[in-house]
Write a protein that holds these residues in place. Structure first.
Motif, PDB file in Angstrom:
ATOM      1  N   THR A 210      -8.430  -8.964 -16.696  1.00  0.00           N
ATOM      2  CA  THR A 210      -7.721  -7.780 -17.191  1.00  0.00           C
ATOM      3  C   THR A 210      -7.970  -6.594 -16.276  1.00  0.00           C
ATOM      4  O   THR A 210      -7.041  -5.845 -15.927  1.00  0.00           O
ATOM      5  N   LEU A 211      -9.226  -6.405 -15.864  1.00  0.00           N
ATOM      6  CA  LEU A 211      -9.545  -5.312 -14.951  1.00  0.00           C
ATOM      7  C   LEU A 211      -8.825  -5.483 -13.612  1.00  0.00           C
ATOM      8  O   LEU A 211      -8.322  -4.508 -13.036  1.00  0.00           O
ATOM      9  N   LEU A 212      -8.758  -6.721 -13.124  1.00  0.00           N
ATOM     10  CA  LEU A 212      -8.037  -6.979 -11.873  1.00  0.00           C
ATOM     11  C   LEU A 212      -6.549  -6.697 -12.025  1.00  0.00           C
ATOM     12  O   LEU A 212      -5.917  -6.095 -11.144  1.00  0.00           O
ATOM     13  N   PHE A 213      -5.969  -7.125 -13.154  1.00  0.00           N
ATOM     14  CA  PHE A 213      -4.552  -6.868 -13.407  1.00  0.00           C
ATOM     15  C   PHE A 213      -4.288  -5.365 -13.454  1.00  0.00           C
ATOM     16  O   PHE A 213      -3.295  -4.877 -12.903  1.00  0.00           O
ATOM     17  N   VAL A 214      -5.168  -4.635 -14.129  1.00  0.00           N
ATOM     18  CA  VAL A 214      -4.984  -3.192 -14.277  1.00  0.00           C
ATOM     19  C   VAL A 214      -5.062  -2.498 -12.923  1.00  0.00           C
ATOM     20  O   VAL A 214      -4.201  -1.669 -12.573  1.00  0.00           O
ATOM     21  N   LEU A 215      -6.084  -2.816 -12.144  1.00  0.00           N
ATOM     22  CA  LEU A 215      -6.264  -2.148 -10.852  1.00  0.00           C
ATOM     23  C   LEU A 215      -5.114  -2.450  -9.901  1.00  0.00           C
ATOM     24  O   LEU A 215      -4.631  -1.551  -9.195  1.00  0.00           O
ATOM     25  N   THR A 216      -4.673  -3.699  -9.868  1.00  0.00           N
ATOM     26  CA  THR A 216      -3.558  -4.039  -8.977  1.00  0.00           C
ATOM     27  C   THR A 216      -2.251  -3.428  -9.475  1.00  0.00           C
ATOM     28  O   THR A 216      -1.407  -3.031  -8.671  1.00  0.00           O
ATOM     29  N   ALA A 217      -2.075  -3.327 -10.798  1.00  0.00           N
ATOM     30  CA  ALA A 217      -0.868  -2.690 -11.331  1.00  0.00           C
ATOM     31  C   ALA A 217      -0.825  -1.216 -10.945  1.00  0.00           C
ATOM     32  O   ALA A 217       0.237  -0.685 -10.598  1.00  0.00           O
ATOM     33  N   VAL A 218      -1.967  -0.543 -10.992  1.00  0.00           N
ATOM     34  CA  VAL A 218      -2.033   0.853 -10.560  1.00  0.00           C
ATOM     35  C   VAL A 218      -1.699   0.960  -9.070  1.00  0.00           C
ATOM     36  O   VAL A 218      -0.984   1.868  -8.641  1.00  0.00           O
ATOM     37  N   ALA A 219      -2.208   0.006  -8.279  1.00  0.00           N
ATOM     38  CA  ALA A 219      -1.912   0.014  -6.840  1.00  0.00           C
ATOM     39  C   ALA A 219      -0.429  -0.170  -6.577  1.00  0.00           C
ATOM     40  O   ALA A 219       0.133   0.455  -5.670  1.00  0.00           O
ATOM     41  N   PHE A 220       0.238  -1.016  -7.370  1.00  0.00           N
ATOM     42  CA  PHE A 220       1.680  -1.215  -7.206  1.00  0.00           C
ATOM     43  C   PHE A 220       2.458   0.047  -7.592  1.00  0.00           C
ATOM     44  O   PHE A 220       3.404   0.441  -6.912  1.00  0.00           O
ATOM     45  N   ALA A 221       2.060   0.659  -8.696  1.00  0.00           N
ATOM     46  CA  ALA A 221       2.814   1.806  -9.226  1.00  0.00           C
ATOM     47  C   ALA A 221       2.625   3.066  -8.393  1.00  0.00           C
ATOM     48  O   ALA A 221       3.548   3.874  -8.260  1.00  0.00           O
ATOM     49  N   PHE A 222       1.430   3.236  -7.837  1.00  0.00           N
ATOM     50  CA  PHE A 222       1.120   4.435  -7.050  1.00  0.00           C
ATOM     51  C   PHE A 222       0.609   4.023  -5.669  1.00  0.00           C
ATOM     52  O   PHE A 222      -0.578   4.186  -5.350  1.00  0.00           O
ATOM     53  N   PRO A 223       1.487   3.467  -4.830  1.00  0.00           N
ATOM     54  CA  PRO A 223       1.029   2.896  -3.553  1.00  0.00           C
ATOM     55  C   PRO A 223       0.416   3.910  -2.600  1.00  0.00           C
ATOM     56  O   PRO A 223      -0.611   3.629  -1.974  1.00  0.00           O
ATOM     57  N   GLU A 224       1.023   5.082  -2.479  1.00  0.00           N
ATOM     58  CA  GLU A 224       0.509   6.053  -1.517  1.00  0.00           C
ATOM     59  C   GLU A 224      -0.843   6.624  -1.935  1.00  0.00           C
ATOM     60  O   GLU A 224      -1.779   6.652  -1.113  1.00  0.00           O
ATOM     61  N   PRO A 225      -1.009   7.102  -3.178  1.00  0.00           N
ATOM     62  CA  PRO A 225      -2.347   7.562  -3.585  1.00  0.00           C
ATOM     63  C   PRO A 225      -3.395   6.456  -3.493  1.00  0.00           C
ATOM     64  O   PRO A 225      -4.533   6.701  -3.075  1.00  0.00           O
ATOM     65  N   THR A 226      -3.015   5.224  -3.875  1.00  0.00           N
ATOM     66  CA  THR A 226      -3.956   4.113  -3.792  1.00  0.00           C
ATOM     67  C   THR A 226      -4.357   3.866  -2.346  1.00  0.00           C
ATOM     68  O   THR A 226      -5.543   3.650  -2.044  1.00  0.00           O
ATOM     69  N   ARG A 227      -3.387   3.891  -1.449  1.00  0.00           N
ATOM     70  CA  ARG A 227      -3.689   3.659  -0.036  1.00  0.00           C
ATOM     71  C   ARG A 227      -4.644   4.726   0.490  1.00  0.00           C
ATOM     72  O   ARG A 227      -5.606   4.415   1.214  1.00  0.00           O
TER      73      ARG A 227
END
Length: 374
Positions: A210-227
């Protein structure tokens, strides 16, 4: 002193219980939606090919037609439609797939026979079960707004999960018997206890994923801030901005010449050709190797469309950038592509955990409310 500490912790537990309960009720259906659609998408491509073999597959008949023939067929049938990129056939029996238009429900997918260059057919982004499930899972059927909402929703799911862990953790110092009870299901203790145990098991056994799904979903939704965050944490330099200079009055070179230049720059098979969307944008060619589905290892080749000169080559196998490597692994981690068939089967099961957690939590809450009214 110990009683005061326990009382304070009990107060926090009560607040977290209320938070967990109402978050579960409010966003529970959303979490279930993502889980169930995610389970279906694990084998989504295989299901799509099985349901649409005449559109998505083609028996090998020799060499592929050059990309220029594919583009000409598209331009003849759809003279006013924009071209975003073309996916090359996936061995052993794939077809060319041209994407036209912005990334929304009406985006057009055009399929071309790689051996004749003739158009097989087309469909919109949501014109198939697989496409609809993808658009529902990633965009909530609301386009870019839904994509962003998924990022915020993932944050709420994180709060829900962490509150659940706090409530699951024993209040006092516990022995093995208590811990064993927290990770097992008693089937002889009545309906309420059975629902409680099932709810705990559904949450705790799937917690890491669940934590992995959440973190990767955030990375998909906010690619530039995540990068930016990942690059800053890993000391990764910013990605180069690739631009070309358009000579006055000069036209772009033939597409086949540009693709040939990219193909010669590095080994591997071509996965995608992205067409320049502005006068200063290069042609981008993505290449892959046999382990692409598990590792997402790939190469990105940038080609000047006016000179056919290669201006940049990125090879993810070199692992020169820790930040890029972490972001590269987001997709296989999110969809279970990193470990083969059994990992994908595990992800199908994990996608149903939110459904079990939602049903057991809601059912037990309704039982308690009914008991309070008596």
């Amino acid at each position: 002193m110990e009683k005061i500490v326990l009382a304070r912790r009990g107060g926090w537990r009560q607040r977290l219980l209320i938070l967990h309960r109402w978050l579960g009720i409010v966003i529970g259906a959303y979490f279930v939606l993502l889980g169930v659609t995610g389970s279906l998408l694990v084998f989504g491509r295989e299901i799509d090919r099985a349901l649409n073999p005449m559109l998505l597959t083609m028996e090998a008949q020799g060499a592929y037609q050059p990309l220029s023939e594919v583009v000409t067929a598209f331009r003849t049938r759809y003279p006013d439609a924009p071209m975003s990129y073309v996916n090359y056939p996936v061995p052993p029996n794939g077809v060319f797939n041209i994407r036209s238009g912005p990334n929304q429900a009406s985006q057009l997918y055009v399929y071309v026979n790689p051996y004749t260059g003739h158009i097989i057919g087309d469909r919109t982004r949501i014109g198939s079960l697989y496409g609809f499930l993808c658009y529902l899972h990633f965009y909530l059927l609301f386009g870019q707004t839904g994509w962003t909402l998924n990022g915020w929703g993932a944050g709420l799911v994180l709060v829900l999960a962490l509150a659940g862990v706090w409530l699951w953790w024993p209040v006092k110092r516990a022995g093995m018997a208590v811990w064993r009870a927290r990770i097992s299901v008693r089937r002889d203790a009545g309906t309420s206890r059975l629902l409680y145990d099932l709810h705990n098991v559904a949450g705790i056994y799937s917690l890491v994923f669940t934590l992995l799904f959440v973190l990767t979903a955030v990375a998909f939704a906010f690619p530039e801030p995540t990068r930016r965050v990942v690059y800053a944490m890993t000391g990764t330099p910013p990605d180069a901005v690739l631009l070309v200079t358009a000579p006055p009055g000069r036209q772009r070179l033939p597409i086949d010449q540009l693709v040939a230049a990219a193909d010669a720059a590095i080994d591997g098979r071509i996965l995608r050709v992205s067409f320049p969307q502005s006068a200063t944008a290069p042609l981008m060619v993505r290449k892959e190797w046999d382990d692409w589905n598990q590792t997402r290892n790939h190469a990105m080749v940038a080609v000047d469309p006016y000179t056919a000169g290669v201006i940049d080559v990125y090879d993810s196998r070199q692992h020169a950038s820790v930040g890029r490597l972490l972001l590269q692994w987001a997709y296989p981690i999110h969809f279970g592509l990193w470990g083969g068939l059994w990992t994908r089967i595990l992800y199908v099961i994990l996608g149903l955990a939110p459904l079990l957690g939602f049903i057991t939590g809601l059912w037990r809450w309704r039982l308690r409310k009914a008991a309070e009214r008596k």
